[in-house]
Each structure stands twice: as C-alpha cells, then as structure tokens.
Design an enzyme around this catalytic site. Sequence first.
Site, PDB file in Angstrom:
ATOM      1  N   LYS A 176       0.857  -1.190   0.000  1.00  0.00           N
ATOM      2  CA  LYS A 176       0.000   0.000   0.000  1.00  0.00           C
ATOM      3  C   LYS A 176       0.893   1.240   0.000  1.00  0.00           C
ATOM      4  CE  LYS A 176      -1.582   2.771   3.162  1.00  0.00           C
ATOM      5  NZ  LYS A 176      -1.610   4.039   2.434  1.00  0.00           N
ATOM      6  N   GLY A 229       7.629   4.908   7.581  1.00  0.00           N
ATOM      7  CA  GLY A 229       6.820   6.107   7.788  1.00  0.00           C
ATOM      8  C   GLY A 229       7.115   6.715   9.137  1.00  0.00           C
ATOM      9  N   GLU A 251      10.729   1.101   9.657  1.00  0.00           N
ATOM     10  CA  GLU A 251      11.716   2.125   9.279  1.00  0.00           C
ATOM     11  C   GLU A 251      11.070   3.463   9.575  1.00  0.00           C
ATOM     12  OE1 GLU A 251      14.733   1.798   8.275  1.00  0.00           O
ATOM     13  OE2 GLU A 251      14.841  -0.288   7.650  1.00  0.00           O
ATOM     14  N   CYS A 285      14.131  11.129   5.702  1.00  0.00           N
ATOM     15  CA  CYS A 285      14.243  10.560   7.055  1.00  0.00           C
ATOM     16  C   CYS A 285      15.626  10.781   7.636  1.00  0.00           C
ATOM     17  CB  CYS A 285      13.918   9.070   7.020  1.00  0.00           C
ATOM     18  SG  CYS A 285      14.968   8.146   5.889  1.00  0.00           S
ATOM     19  N   GLU A 386      11.339  15.723  14.693  1.00  0.00           N
ATOM     20  CA  GLU A 386      11.590  15.667  13.250  1.00  0.00           C
ATOM     21  C   GLU A 386      10.640  16.662  12.571  1.00  0.00           C
ATOM     22  OE1 GLU A 386      10.025  12.266  11.096  1.00  0.00           O
ATOM     23  OE2 GLU A 386      11.888  12.093   9.983  1.00  0.00           O
TER      24      GLU A 386
HETATM   25  N1  LIG Z   1      13.638   5.176   8.131  1.00  0.00           N
HETATM   26  C1  LIG Z   1      13.459   5.309   6.838  1.00  0.00           C
HETATM   27  O1  LIG Z   1      14.145   4.706   6.027  1.00  0.00           O
HETATM   28  C2  LIG Z   1      12.389   6.238   6.322  1.00  0.00           C
HETATM   29  C3  LIG Z   1      12.294   6.454   4.945  1.00  0.00           C
HETATM   30  C4  LIG Z   1      11.316   7.319   4.465  1.00  0.00           C
HETATM   31  C5  LIG Z   1      10.461   7.967   5.351  1.00  0.00           C
HETATM   32  N2  LIG Z   1      10.572   7.745   6.685  1.00  0.00           N
HETATM   33  C6  LIG Z   1       9.701   8.475   7.626  1.00  0.00           C
HETATM   34  O2  LIG Z   1       8.382   8.602   7.100  1.00  0.00           O
HETATM   35  C7  LIG Z   1       7.745   9.752   7.632  1.00  0.00           C
HETATM   36  C8  LIG Z   1       7.076  10.530   6.534  1.00  0.00           C
HETATM   37  O3  LIG Z   1       6.208   9.744   5.816  1.00  0.00           O
HETATM   38  P1  LIG Z   1       4.616   9.829   5.967  1.00  0.00           P
HETATM   39  O4  LIG Z   1       4.204  11.203   6.391  1.00  0.00           O
HETATM   40  O5  LIG Z   1       4.038   9.233   4.749  1.00  0.00           O
HETATM   41  O6  LIG Z   1       4.398   8.867   7.210  1.00  0.00           O
HETATM   42  P2  LIG Z   1       3.015   8.307   7.778  1.00  0.00           P
HETATM   43  O7  LIG Z   1       3.381   7.489   8.952  1.00  0.00           O
HETATM   44  O8  LIG Z   1       2.013   9.372   7.942  1.00  0.00           O
HETATM   45  O9  LIG Z   1       2.480   7.387   6.590  1.00  0.00           O
HETATM   46  C9  LIG Z   1       3.236   6.332   6.072  1.00  0.00           C
HETATM   47  C10 LIG Z   1       2.298   5.283   5.500  1.00  0.00           C
HETATM   48  O10 LIG Z   1       1.536   4.746   6.565  1.00  0.00           O
HETATM   49  C11 LIG Z   1       0.153   4.751   6.215  1.00  0.00           C
HETATM   50  N3  LIG Z   1      -0.633   4.826   7.457  1.00  0.00           N
HETATM   51  C12 LIG Z   1      -1.096   5.920   8.095  1.00  0.00           C
HETATM   52  N4  LIG Z   1      -1.816   5.563   9.195  1.00  0.00           N
HETATM   53  C13 LIG Z   1      -1.798   4.216   9.244  1.00  0.00           C
HETATM   54  C14 LIG Z   1      -2.335   3.249  10.142  1.00  0.00           C
HETATM   55  N5  LIG Z   1      -3.049   3.602  11.209  1.00  0.00           N
HETATM   56  N6  LIG Z   1      -2.123   1.938   9.902  1.00  0.00           N
HETATM   57  C15 LIG Z   1      -1.378   1.551   8.842  1.00  0.00           C
HETATM   58  N7  LIG Z   1      -0.850   2.417   7.938  1.00  0.00           N
HETATM   59  C16 LIG Z   1      -1.039   3.741   8.150  1.00  0.00           C
HETATM   60  C17 LIG Z   1       0.024   5.939   5.294  1.00  0.00           C
HETATM   61  O11 LIG Z   1      -1.153   5.852   4.529  1.00  0.00           O
HETATM   62  C18 LIG Z   1       1.303   5.814   4.486  1.00  0.00           C
HETATM   63  O12 LIG Z   1       1.128   4.856   3.469  1.00  0.00           O
HETATM   64  C19 LIG Z   1       8.853  10.537   8.299  1.00  0.00           C
HETATM   65  O13 LIG Z   1       8.772  10.391   9.689  1.00  0.00           O
HETATM   66  C20 LIG Z   1      10.127   9.895   7.758  1.00  0.00           C
HETATM   67  O14 LIG Z   1      11.242  10.039   8.589  1.00  0.00           O
HETATM   68  C21 LIG Z   1      11.506   6.892   7.187  1.00  0.00           C
HETATM   69  C1  LIG Z   2      16.127   6.277   3.190  1.00  0.00           C
HETATM   70  N1  LIG Z   2      16.124   7.430   2.278  1.00  0.00           N
HETATM   71  C2  LIG Z   2      17.266   8.267   2.569  1.00  0.00           C
HETATM   72  C3  LIG Z   2      16.208   6.965   0.913  1.00  0.00           C
HETATM   73  C4  LIG Z   2      14.888   8.165   2.350  1.00  0.00           C
HETATM   74  C5  LIG Z   2      14.508   8.668   3.635  1.00  0.00           C
HETATM   75  O1  LIG Z   2      13.534   9.392   3.715  1.00  0.00           O
END
Ligand SMILES: NC(=O)c1ccc[n+]([C@@H]2O[C@H](COP(=O)([O-])OP(=O)(O)OC[C@H]3O[C@@H](n4cnc5c(N)ncnc54)[C@H](O)[C@@H]3O)[C@@H](O)[C@H]2O)c1
Ligand SMILES: C[N+](C)(C)CC=O
Length: 490
Positions: A176, A229, A251, A285, A386
């Site tokens: 998803k 996320g 992650e 991230c 963050e």
């Molecule tokens: N560690 C890593 O490698 C990495 C990489 C990319 C992004 N991120 C993190 O992602 C975040 C930003 O992304 P975002 O705003 O899309 O995050 P988010 O947590 O809002 O959403 C991520 C995903 O989770 C889904 N989601 C939301 N609520 C949910 C629930 N209750 N149950 C299951 N799924 C649910 C969303 O629809 C989306 O597909 C930042 O905190 C960033 O640091 C981490």
């Molecule tokens: C893991 N990276 C760096 C590709 C994306 C983070 O948001």
Amino acid sequence: MDLKLKQYINGKWVDANSGNTRDIINPYNQEIIATVPEGDESDAKAAIAAARETFDQGDWATTPATERGAIVTKIAELIERDNEELAHLESLDTGKTMEESRGDMEDIAGVFRYYGELADKEGGELIDSPIPNSISKVVREPVGVCGQITPWNYPLLQASWKLAPALATGNTLIIKPSEITPLTHIKVFELMEEAGVPAGVANLVLGSGATVGAELSSNEDVDLISFTGGIVTGKKIMQAASSNVKKLALELGGKNPNIIFADTDLDLAVDQALNGVFFHAGQICSAGTRLIVEESIHDEFVHALVERVKKFKLGSGFDEDTQMGPLISAEHLEKVEKYVQAGIEEGATLAVGGKRPEDPELQQGFFFLPTIFTDCTTDMTVVQEEGFGPVITVEKFTKEEEAVKLANDSIYGLAGGVFTNDIAKAERCAAKMRMGTVWINEFNLYFPHAPWGGFKQSGIGRELGKPGIEEYTETKHIFQNLKPETINWF
Ligand SMILES: NC(=O)c1ccc[n+]([C@@H]2O[C@H](COP(=O)([O-])OP(=O)(O)OC[C@H]3O[C@@H](n4cnc5c(N)ncnc54)[C@H](O)[C@@H]3O)[C@@H](O)[C@H]2O)c1
Ligand SMILES: C[N+](C)(C)CC=O
C-alpha cells in the site's frame, strides 16, 4: 497519462470495491494529475486472500530461487528501460526535481538487480553437528504473506527495498503506497506483470492508512508487516501487528546529527551539510538537520551556509535550474510553519528563511524557504522533533565528548555524520554514536549492499544488504539422525 490507474489484485487491474476514487495533486501547482481508485478494508481483504491462497498453494515459494532471481533482475532491466517515465511520474507526484527522481530510479533498479542476484545465494548452510551420525542443516524459507506500507517522500525507492527482497525469497505480498503518491507504484506493477511475476504473488491496494493500512497491519492472514513512515503510525502498526504476532519491520523517522570539527575542510563540510538536508526540501528521514559545529569555526561556517542558502533556486521539479521543489501538501506546509514558529518562540535565532517565499510564481505550490536556526539548545522542539522540512538547527560544542553527547541526545537513532580530517577522531565518534548509519566526511549516501535502519525509536530491523533479505525469511533447522536407536527411557 499512459498508466492503468487501477489497483492490482490477483493478477487483475481493478477499481475499488466501493467505486470511490481520489484525486492526486501536483504539489507544485495544485493541479489534479490523476484520479485513482480509493480502496478500503474490503479491497485489502481481497488482496490478502489472493496472496494467502497463492502462498499456500506453494508454486511461487518452491520456484527455484534462480528463476525468481531472474524475474527480479528483469524488473531491474525494465525500470532502467522506463527510467525517464518513472522519474517523470515521481516528480509529478512528489514535486522533487527530475534530477533527483532520475537518481532515485537508478538506485531502485540497483536494488532490484542486487536482490535478483542474491536470490539463489542465501539458501542455507550445513552445521557442524555435535551429535555423531547426524546431519544438521539450516535452511531459509519465505515468511509467507507480507504486508508492506510506504511513505510519500521516496515512494518507489522505499517500495523497492521491500518488493525486491520479498519476491526474491518466494513470499507473496500486498503493498500500500501513501494515498497521495501512488503513481510509480502503479507503474512498477505494470513492469512486474511484464517481467512475469505470477498472478496473486504481488498485489497493489490503494487507499488510506486508517483503512487499507490498518487492515494489512491487523489481519491474521498476514505473516509479516514492513512499514516505512512516521513514528506515531509505526507505534500503531506495532500494536496492530500483535494480533497474530506478525514479524515486524519498522523504518521510522530521524533527527540526524552532523558533527563538524574545526579541522575539517570547510568548503567540503558546508557543501555536504547542505546536500545532507535540502534534497527534496528536507523531506528525508536521514536529513542531517542537527548541525553540531565546533565553536572556533561556528560563525564562519554559519556565514558560509547562509550565503549559499540565500541563492537556492526554488521552482518546478521539471525546470533544469530548480534546486529545491515544494513540500508535499498544504497540510504538511502548515505543519512545517508551526514547527518553525515553535523554534522562534523557544528562543532560536533565525539566520535565514523561516517563511513561505514571496515570489509570485511560487504561490500555487507548497513552498517553504530553506531555513537555518542558530543559538539552538537540546531542549528546543526544533532540535528534538523531526520537522521533515527544509530546516537546519545549529548547536555549538568545544570538546569531542560534548559533540557526541549532543549527537546522541535524541529519541531517534537513524543516521549521523562526522566531518574532520582526523580519522582517529572520526572513528572514535562513530563508535560512540547510537545510530544505524554513521557517515564520515559524507552525508546521506546509501546503496543496496549496506544495511539501513535505525537504533532507538527510529525502527526495528534492517532493509538493504543481506539483513534486508533475511527479514523476508524464516530460519529452519532440519536435523537428521543417520543412525536412529531406541532410548528406552520410559
Ligand atoms: N527510516 C526510513 O528509512 C524512512 C524512509 C522514508 C520515510 N521515513 C519516515 O516517514 C515519515 C514521513 O512519511 P509519511 O508522512 O508518509 O508517514 P506516515 O506514517 O504518515 O504514513 C506512512 C504510510 O503509513 C500509512 N498509514 C497511516 N496511518 C496508518 C495506520 N493507522 N495503519 C497503517 N498504515 C497507516 C500511510 O497511509 C502511508 O502509506 C517521516 O517520519 C520519515 O522520517 C523513514
Ligand atoms: C532512506 N532514504 C534516505 C532513501 C529516504 C529517507 O527518507
């Protein structure tokens, strides 16, 4: 747009059960770029049922790993063939520059190629059994049905870290994407179909986290959930996954420190500090948003940073000279504004930026000026939380131990950097930094061969590298007695 704009369930391109749709918005100008199905729990359940049946039927899991690897490698080739189209879709969806999206697509193809080639090389091992006349072997088997949930900032890149190892190891899956950035996921499913991924093995459901995401996390027919996320969502998923004690990979976010020692090459450190934060308008991230700078070079360093930041060209990701695109949405722009306001109210000094740009050409997009705060202390919201926007905080230090202490003063532990020409000092710091990745004289570099993931509340498990494929396997020990005898104990 020459794209199917549907979900992909059990080998068929389908609309949402409810018939509902969602408009996808270009963050540069708020135009509608596509209208896609808005699936819900019932679509997720249909996809889970298909993935369960396909896995239990067994053909995919028992396909020779070499054949599965060849299909995964073929996906890499198709991504390379369609790199420009994929990059275009990613820039439309996210607002990031085409140059960044093209780089992402190269990385993504590299991930599929890496796991395609690894598929038949991690089969298991014979153990030197301590029991006479026996064979003891350890084999790796697929986990089963995998739920995968991805964010909007690096949509297809984060998906590739999940899709490629899951397929290579013989799992079935339901993915998803973030509901606001589904386009490259749809395109890659077209490519996976073309590469020969059998029906039912990989399923794509579009829709919100509260519906589709929650179903994937809690449904007892899902054996593993892999999520990328935010931390708040990650905690919800962890709870939901307890329904059937799913395997869990998280992650999550980061608030990543970048330590700059006075003995570094200043031009290099300034340049890398900017690269470490401002790609994709800071929505990364691992963005190195917490600069920790040795006091003796602090003023010179900040001055150099600010002078370069003032010259950034903001604009459309499709203009060759654009260096930074918009934020992802109106909602996120508001969040970043409030975050910056908190910094001002808590006493940080605004060195540059701090507001939306005034350029009339940028008024339709979700733009925010690159921002630098100085005089920051660890108790500030902008230092601890963050922000996920183009915002840097600068803290000062005088001693090496103090720099490391500041770097570790966070609930997060995703990544960090150290800039110095004293390699012994850099190694000492790296050893003490509580993060999944530490870069020395570099920032934000990642490649398929090295594992990625967080310490502390930045997550659980690892993606990429060998650990990234092991996440998708269960380890089984098979012991064979070559000379069985009665024991006669009872
Ligand atoms: N560690 C890593 O490698 C990495 C990489 C990319 C992004 N991120 C993190 O992602 C975040 C930003 O992304 P975002 O705003 O899309 O995050 P988010 O947590 O809002 O959403 C991520 C995903 O989770 C889904 N989601 C939301 N609520 C949910 C629930 N209750 N149950 C299951 N799924 C649910 C969303 O629809 C989306 O597909 C930042 O905190 C960033 O640091 C981490
Ligand atoms: C893991 N990276 C760096 C590709 C994306 C983070 O948001």
